[in-house]
Design an enzyme around this catalytic site. Sequence first.
Site, PDB file in Angstrom:
ATOM      1  N   SER A   1      48.806  45.242  31.279  1.00 23.63           N
ATOM      2  CA  SER A   1      48.409  43.701  32.050  1.00 23.63           C
ATOM      3  C   SER A   1      49.508  43.025  32.562  1.00 23.63           C
ATOM      4  CB  SER A   1      47.485  42.941  30.911  1.00 23.63           C
ATOM      5  OG  SER A   1      47.347  41.602  31.492  1.00 23.63           O
TER       6      SER A   1
ATOM      7  N   ASN B   1      50.229  41.250  38.899  1.00 29.76           N
ATOM      8  CA  ASN B   1      50.393  42.000  40.199  1.00 29.76           C
ATOM      9  C   ASN B   1      50.556  41.159  41.571  1.00 29.76           C
ATOM     10  OD1 ASN B   1      47.779  41.288  39.654  1.00 29.76           O
ATOM     11  ND2 ASN B   1      46.911  43.393  40.334  1.00 29.76           N
ATOM     12  N   CYS B   2      49.858  39.746  41.249  1.00 31.12           N
ATOM     13  CA  CYS B   2      49.850  38.972  42.123  1.00 31.12           C
ATOM     14  C   CYS B   2      51.187  38.414  42.361  1.00 31.12           C
ATOM     15  CB  CYS B   2      48.826  37.975  42.157  1.00 31.12           C
ATOM     16  SG  CYS B   2      47.249  38.541  42.302  1.00 31.12           S
TER      17      CYS B   2
ATOM     18  N   THR C   1      27.358  52.322  36.910  1.00 34.66           N
ATOM     19  CA  THR C   1      27.193  53.166  38.280  1.00 34.66           C
ATOM     20  C   THR C   1      26.045  53.913  38.195  1.00 34.66           C
ATOM     21  OG1 THR C   1      28.146  54.936  36.793  1.00 34.66           O
ATOM     22  CG2 THR C   1      29.834  53.608  37.555  1.00 34.66           C
TER      23      THR C   1
ATOM     24  N   PRO D   1      23.849  55.535  33.872  1.00 34.53           N
ATOM     25  CA  PRO D   1      23.827  54.242  33.010  1.00 34.53           C
ATOM     26  C   PRO D   1      24.902  54.218  31.737  1.00 34.53           C
ATOM     27  CG  PRO D   1      21.897  55.864  32.665  1.00 34.53           C
ATOM     28  CD  PRO D   1      22.710  56.339  33.714  1.00 34.53           C
TER      29      PRO D   1
ATOM     30  N   TYR E   1      30.131  52.420  33.478  1.00 37.91           N
ATOM     31  CA  TYR E   1      30.183  51.081  34.052  1.00 37.91           C
ATOM     32  C   TYR E   1      31.730  51.170  35.037  1.00 37.91           C
ATOM     33  CZ  TYR E   1      26.789  49.406  30.879  1.00 37.91           C
ATOM     34  OH  TYR E   1      25.662  49.199  30.186  1.00 37.91           O
TER      35      TYR E   1
ATOM     36  N   ASP F   1      38.775  46.588  41.550  1.00 43.23           N
ATOM     37  CA  ASP F   1      39.142  47.055  43.222  1.00 43.23           C
ATOM     38  C   ASP F   1      38.553  48.237  43.458  1.00 43.23           C
ATOM     39  OD1 ASP F   1      40.491  44.735  42.980  1.00 43.23           O
ATOM     40  OD2 ASP F   1      42.580  45.727  42.895  1.00 43.23           O
TER      41      ASP F   1
ATOM     42  N   TYR G   1      39.726   9.834  43.440  1.00 50.07           N
ATOM     43  CA  TYR G   1      40.477   9.286  44.646  1.00 50.07           C
ATOM     44  C   TYR G   1      41.627   8.251  44.018  1.00 50.07           C
ATOM     45  CZ  TYR G   1      42.134   5.623  47.974  1.00 50.07           C
ATOM     46  OH  TYR G   1      42.684   4.671  48.668  1.00 50.07           O
TER      47      TYR G   1
END
Length: 822
Positions: free
Chosen positions: A38, A41-42, A273, A276, A279, A283, A426
């Site tokens: 973990s 990556n961003c 997928t 069954p 999964y 990405d 506001y």
Amino acid sequence: MKVVIVGGVAGGASAAARLRRLDEDAEIILFEKGEYISYANCGLPYYIGEVIKEREKLVVQTPEAMSKRFNIDIRTLSEVTKINPDEKTVVVHDIKNDRTYTESYDKLILSPGAEPIKPPMPGIDGKNIFTLRTIPDTYRIKDFIDNNKPKKAVVVGGGFIGLEVAENLKEAGLDVTIVELADHVMAPLDYEMAAIVHQRLKDKGVNLILKDGVKEFHHKEGITTVVLNSGNTLITDMVVLGIGVRPDTKLAKDAGLAIGERGGIKVNEYMQTSNPDIYAVGDAIEVKDYINGSNTLIPLAGPANKQGRIAADNICGRKSKYDGTQGTSVAKIFDLTVAATGNNETILKRAGIDYEKVIIHPNSHASYYPDALPMTIKLIFKKDDGKILGAQIVGFDGVDKRIDVIATAIRSNMTVYDLEELELAYAPPYSSAKDPVNMAGFAASNILKGDISVFHWDEVKDIDLSKSLILDVRTDLEYQLGNINGSINIPVDELRENLHKIPKDKDIYVYCQVGLRGYIACRILMQNGFKSVKNLSGGYKIYETATSDFTDITVRYDDEQTECGMCVTDKKKSDDTVAAATLEIDACGLQCPGPIMQTFNAIKNLKDGDILKIKASDPGFENDIKTWCQRTGNALLNLYHEGKIIVAEIRKNAATKAVETKTSSDKNDKAIIVFSGDLDKAIAAFIIANGAAAMGRKVTLFFTFWGLNILRKPEKVSIKKDFFSKMFGMMMPRGSKKLKLSKMNMFGIGPKMIRYIMNKKNVSSLEDLIQQALKNGVRIVACNMSSDIMGITKDELIDGVELGGVASFIGAAEQSDTTLFI
């Protein structure tokens, strides 16, 4: 129950944590072929630029910490190489100990992610060519920079990652060039919105090459030559590939799982997928486009996290559904924030969905509160019911919260009418009483209710001026700084008393700077009997940005002078010797023409030699103030950035008065007779004229006989003429783009060659030189007698040209110290 998860990061790690929270007794094994389960990556590009300085901060969760907290068997450096669906086992390669074994499962979750696209081309495996997807990738790039001290970098691809890498390489001190095959960067944006990003990249000194791709790489002695499809070459020390990613589907394909039409693993709404018990999330999968219902690939961290959670829910017996991805995204490009949600025009056209769009330019918060900054919002919606289909926002502050509001509205199936009614927080430091989201709703609703019709920047070129009138309702000063070719100027505050000047039998296309005054003008016209009236959505601001040429931008930011001789930097230079300002003005929050008008009014009240310091947040002010100073003769002493604010320091010059009211004793004007209609001589004439104007000289260009062809409009103008006038018109070149060279014309090849070379050398085209001359106050006079003989009328000449006789030229020549005959 035993659950095996292949791959960590967003999808796999979130599935594992959710499984444990729902089932304390489940056996959970997570395989990760790398060292990290973990990580941020961003955030990887920001380590390269040392925004994030410590390597440890890139790691969100360590295997040890996650294993202890959630009681999960986490095995890093373990690559699953095969799935046996019938036996419900996976084959695992223990990379560290170089052994292979099998592991059984009851349920399997695939989260293999995506892999960077690396096309097979010569030289792509060079040691100085990198991709960026994982923490080790980041370390390799950073170590290369630290150890090799490269000076130049080429980033291939103008997507989110490519631009973030480019920014951080620039921050690290490298000269950066982005090469993008498409006509604009950032695919989620439409062209006119991306053009704002193009301009900012230019401002920040990033070289941008569009509509060109990479063909091959040549390496020699540590230097790489990047060969482009066009045949052009770039010399660089390093290359980062940001072409995009493709789903990692090898395991799924080998296991016989269904692959979707876009190349991702096919899953249902429960993340199952075609098997069954297996999964898939993240990405590697195809998702349903929330807007148009088609299958697509949208590799984003937010959806991957949600998919992991939903897969875990269903494995544990909770029927959770994934309704699709709308592609909400945001990126930081230097000090600019770029965000999008839903579909853009390209996707909607492909899906066959009928839509309308509107562009507005509100401020981030109340304009009277300090540091209000502009943003541009594009809202796309259905024509029949106003349902919101997508939005794009580019700006500085407050972009993220506005895109999130609209993203929420899309997820709730709201319409533009609902945006009008939203009650949003506001206070002057944070927003306006009418929030930008409300304003987008108002503008869109006005269209659907029939209060206004709009046209768009890309439709201007198709307007038939013989049947239409383009009406600029800005001030005269704004009009002089730049306008749409063929338009006439009647300021909105003077419109009512000038209605008789506007033909009711023509289509009226109205525009202002951002759209508001245009809307008011349209309402005035519509209620005074004008039937066909349209307002330019986004105004001249978006038109000018979108029609600027960014095909090959190679402008440096920190050490090259601008055309007005000023060096534009992020901070004021420490050795600057500019005297203290006599007057300081804060024009932040004002959009064009506000900052220029404030400058004009302030300078009027200053004494010669006094210094004005003005701050503005409108990005267009940077270019406007340079043009304004050139035209008025005032001295632009300093032009720099304080964060997102543009600061200009201007000295009122005695020369200002001299430029405006020359006396017979100040004989330093320039008079030029242009007799020739040859391209090379026309270029020379306008280069000299612009140079003299930049020096504060009053310049008169007097065009006679063949020189008149330079000033002809390129399009045919419908005018009744006698036979000989028609013949002259047919035989002579119509406009500057049809001119021949005086030598080496080579049946028309010569002019094309000289224009190509000028473009490559960053020399303005003849058409640009003409427009610069008009903006710089050069007086362009067409000889009335010659025009009459050759059958050329004033309507056939470009805007800004006046007719005059020999007296006009003699008068100008008598005030000149130089007279040229070309």
